[in-house]
Design an enzyme around this catalytic site. Structure first.
Site, PDB file in Angstrom:
ATOM      1  N   ASP A 107       0.810  -1.220   0.000  1.00 18.74           N
ATOM      2  CA  ASP A 107       0.000   0.000   0.000  1.00 18.74           C
ATOM      3  C   ASP A 107       0.841   1.266   0.000  1.00 18.74           C
ATOM      4  O   ASP A 107       0.305   2.362   0.154  1.00 18.74           O
ATOM      5  CB  ASP A 107      -0.972   0.006   1.187  1.00 18.74           C
ATOM      6  CG  ASP A 107      -0.294  -0.002   2.535  1.00 18.74           C
ATOM      7  OD1 ASP A 107       0.920  -0.293   2.602  1.00 18.74           O
ATOM      8  OD2 ASP A 107      -0.975   0.274   3.546  1.00 18.74           O
ATOM      9  N   TYR A 108       2.142   1.153  -0.192  1.00 19.12           N
ATOM     10  CA  TYR A 108       2.985   2.333  -0.343  1.00 19.12           C
ATOM     11  C   TYR A 108       2.939   2.782  -1.802  1.00 19.12           C
ATOM     12  O   TYR A 108       3.311   2.036  -2.706  1.00 19.12           O
ATOM     13  CB  TYR A 108       4.433   2.042   0.035  1.00 19.12           C
ATOM     14  CG  TYR A 108       4.692   1.833   1.516  1.00 19.12           C
ATOM     15  CD1 TYR A 108       3.702   2.088   2.463  1.00 19.12           C
ATOM     16  CD2 TYR A 108       5.913   1.373   1.965  1.00 19.12           C
ATOM     17  CE1 TYR A 108       3.948   1.898   3.811  1.00 19.12           C
ATOM     18  CE2 TYR A 108       6.170   1.177   3.317  1.00 19.12           C
ATOM     19  CZ  TYR A 108       5.179   1.439   4.228  1.00 19.12           C
ATOM     20  OH  TYR A 108       5.415   1.241   5.572  1.00 19.12           O
ATOM     21  N   ALA A 109       2.477   4.023  -2.007  1.00 17.99           N
ATOM     22  CA  ALA A 109       2.394   4.600  -3.353  1.00 17.99           C
ATOM     23  C   ALA A 109       1.585   3.706  -4.282  1.00 17.99           C
ATOM     24  O   ALA A 109       1.905   3.572  -5.459  1.00 17.99           O
ATOM     25  CB  ALA A 109       3.790   4.844  -3.917  1.00 17.99           C
ATOM     26  N   GLY A 110       0.523   3.087  -3.738  1.00 17.28           N
ATOM     27  CA  GLY A 110      -0.339   2.253  -4.567  1.00 17.28           C
ATOM     28  C   GLY A 110       0.398   1.124  -5.242  1.00 17.28           C
ATOM     29  O   GLY A 110       0.156   0.830  -6.416  1.00 17.28           O
TER      30      GLY A 110
END
Length: 514
Positions: A204-207
């Site tokens: 979920d980091y930067a999608g």
């Protein structure tokens, strides 16, 4: 009034009502960044939405908002078409009139939906327009304008043992929460060239852009001396307690695909504040299977909540975890050192420090900005002065950070560093909410997660992660509007002197868009 004109007015009224009450909420929720499952038929609509240009969020809500306006356009076509035929003989003219009405109705519905989502119509003006301009249109200073030559070419100078994993890791390690694309890939490569050996990422980091950038940067590189850590989650968020074993495994296997590897060294239970999620039997079965299959080597957890002491104690008791990652910085909760020491002495757990910049408020303090980069180095030296800390993780998102952050590697804090940290503490007095405290929570009659509200405000004001702060605040079950008119029984219960009610109301004004 003619029948045709009445039909037009009714059609536009129906379209406006549809846009306001039906399509508008979906349009608004699109930009919060909700998981596709938040919308009816979200998964298939999201797949269709991927055909559209990438915008960093699921398109399911956007498609729903558009689809819901279509019936209003159909109603307009039928009503105006019938009225026109009643007034004149059926002809091409009546068809064009009906078609025009349909287009006008669609435009009206979309316009009203847009007004509700972006201008905040019907919501006291709180829409996406203001924060959108602040996020994408504002000149936000995220990195100090000076870049001293003495920092350039800085390398990792010290390595430490990551607990019972037995692996030596760079004392300053690469956090990747804000990197993606070619710039992120270049930062990862440069950090690795300078001696960084621990990389922290998550779906979920930067999608998922973080994992993808790391994957590209690692192609053809020897992995044997690196520790790659990811999380049990999806690009849309954390996996909840009770998630099926197969789903837990699928999340890690998806990460492997994005990272371009067949194994990860470390898997964390992501941002864990509940013992149930920490000890979910399905999660542990999934990890055991992944380890047996050679897809994961070590298990860890990250935590920075008021339940930290209970979570850490249960993790130590279970002897299931090789590593823990927790918020740790100068002036933090004094008993945290004892928890760290216990984890090391009883279970030889690796300890990864995060949130080491204590809010990074130096970036926004008048008269302090010229010292903000020196502040970061002083803060890192303080963290690493604790020999029980295996390494610290900090988010690199500008090329300058490779020089700036690694310049502190292997260095001990000086008297000047301590003086700078004291000055920083004086300047943020009454505004910074220390992780793990929770002293005010039992005194809030509304059950508001005060710590989370202030954390999202910190993301917005101090980390340069405005969108993340707004999205996190929007997902809270209850927001700080509950403080309006409250008798504020929390007053006086903050050990660091935060005026809680005032900060809550300010935070609501800053972060609320709905």
């Amino acid at each position: 009034m003619s029948r045709s004109r009445l039909a037009w007015l009714v059609s536009l009224a129906v379209a406006a009502g549809t846009g306001y009450w039906v399509a508008g909420p979906y349009f608004y929720e699109t930009f919060i960044g909700l998981d596709p499952s938040a919308f009816p038929l979200g998964a298939p609509l999201d797949r269709i939405g991927r055909l559209l240009p990438d915008a960093g969020f699921s398109k399911a809500g956007l498609l729903w908002s558009l689809l819901l306006i279509v019936p209003a356009a159909v109603v307009a076509f039928v009503l105006v078409g019938r009225a026109s035929r009643a007034a004149t003989s059926p002809s091409r003219r009546s068809f064009l009139s009906a078609g025009g009405a349909a287009l006008a109705a669609f435009a009206t519905g979309f316009g009203v939906a847009f007004g509700r989502a972006f201008q905040g119509w019907g919501n006291e003006g709180r829409g996406w327009n203001r924060p959108g301009q602040e996020i994408f249109g504002g000149n936000v200073v995220k990195t100090n304008p000076t870049w001293p030559d003495e920092w350039k070419g800085a390398r990792v100078k010290a390595y430490r043992r990551l607990g019972r994993t037995g692996v030596e890791v760079s004392d300053i390690s690469l956090g990747t929460g804000a990197i993606r694309g070619e710039n992120g890939e270049a930062i990862v490569r440069e950090a690795l060239e300078r001696g960084v050996t621990y990389l922290d990422t998550a779906p979920d980091y930067a999608g998922s852009g973080s994992e993808q950038a790391i994957g590209r940067a690692l192609r053809g590189r020897d992995r044997t001396k690196l520790i790659m850590a990811t999380k049990f989650c999806t690009p849309s968020g954390h996996l909840p307690t009770g998630t099926p074993v197969a789903t837990y495994k699928a999340a890690i296997e998806a990460s492997l695909g994005r990272l371009g590897t067949d194994y990860v060294d470390l898997v964390h239970v992501h941002s864990c504040d509940e013992i149930d999620r920490l000890m979910d039997p399905n999660l542990h079965e999934a990890f055991d299977q992944l380890k047996q299959e050679g897809k994961a080597r070590f298990l860890g957890f990250s935590t920075h909540t008021p339940n930290l002491a209970q979570v850490v104690a249960r993790a130590i008791e279970s002897n299931r975890f090789d590593v823990m990652m927790l918020a740790y910085h100068h002036g933090i909760w004094p008993n945290l050192y004892d928890l760290i020491k216990r984890a090391r002495s009883e279970r030889d757990m690796g300890v990864v420090a995060m949130k080491t910049l204590k809010g990074a408020k130096a970036d926004g303090l008048a008269g302090f900005r010229e010292k903000s980069q020196a502040y970061s180095q002083a803060a890192f030296k303080w963290v690493l002065s604790n020999p029980e800390v295996s390494c610290l993780v900090v988010s690199f998102y500008e090329p300058q950070h490779v020089d700036e952050y690694l310049f502190a590697s292997g260095a001990a804090p000086t008297p000047a560093d301590h003086a700078l940290l004291r000055e920083y503490d004086d300047r943020i007095a009454g505004t910074y909410c220390p992780p793990h405290c929770g002293a005010c929570l039992d005194h809030c009659s509304e059950g508001l997660a005060v710590n989370d509200v202030l954390r999202y405000r910190m993301y917005f004001e101090d980390y340069g992660l405005e969108k993340r702060g707004i999205q996190g605040y929007a997902r809270l079950a209850k927001n700080a509007s509950a403080c309006l008119g409250c008798a504020a029984p929390c007053t006086g219960h903050c050990p660091v002197g935060i005026a809680i009610q005032q900060r809550m109301l300010e935070s609501h004004e800053l972060l609320s868009i709905g």
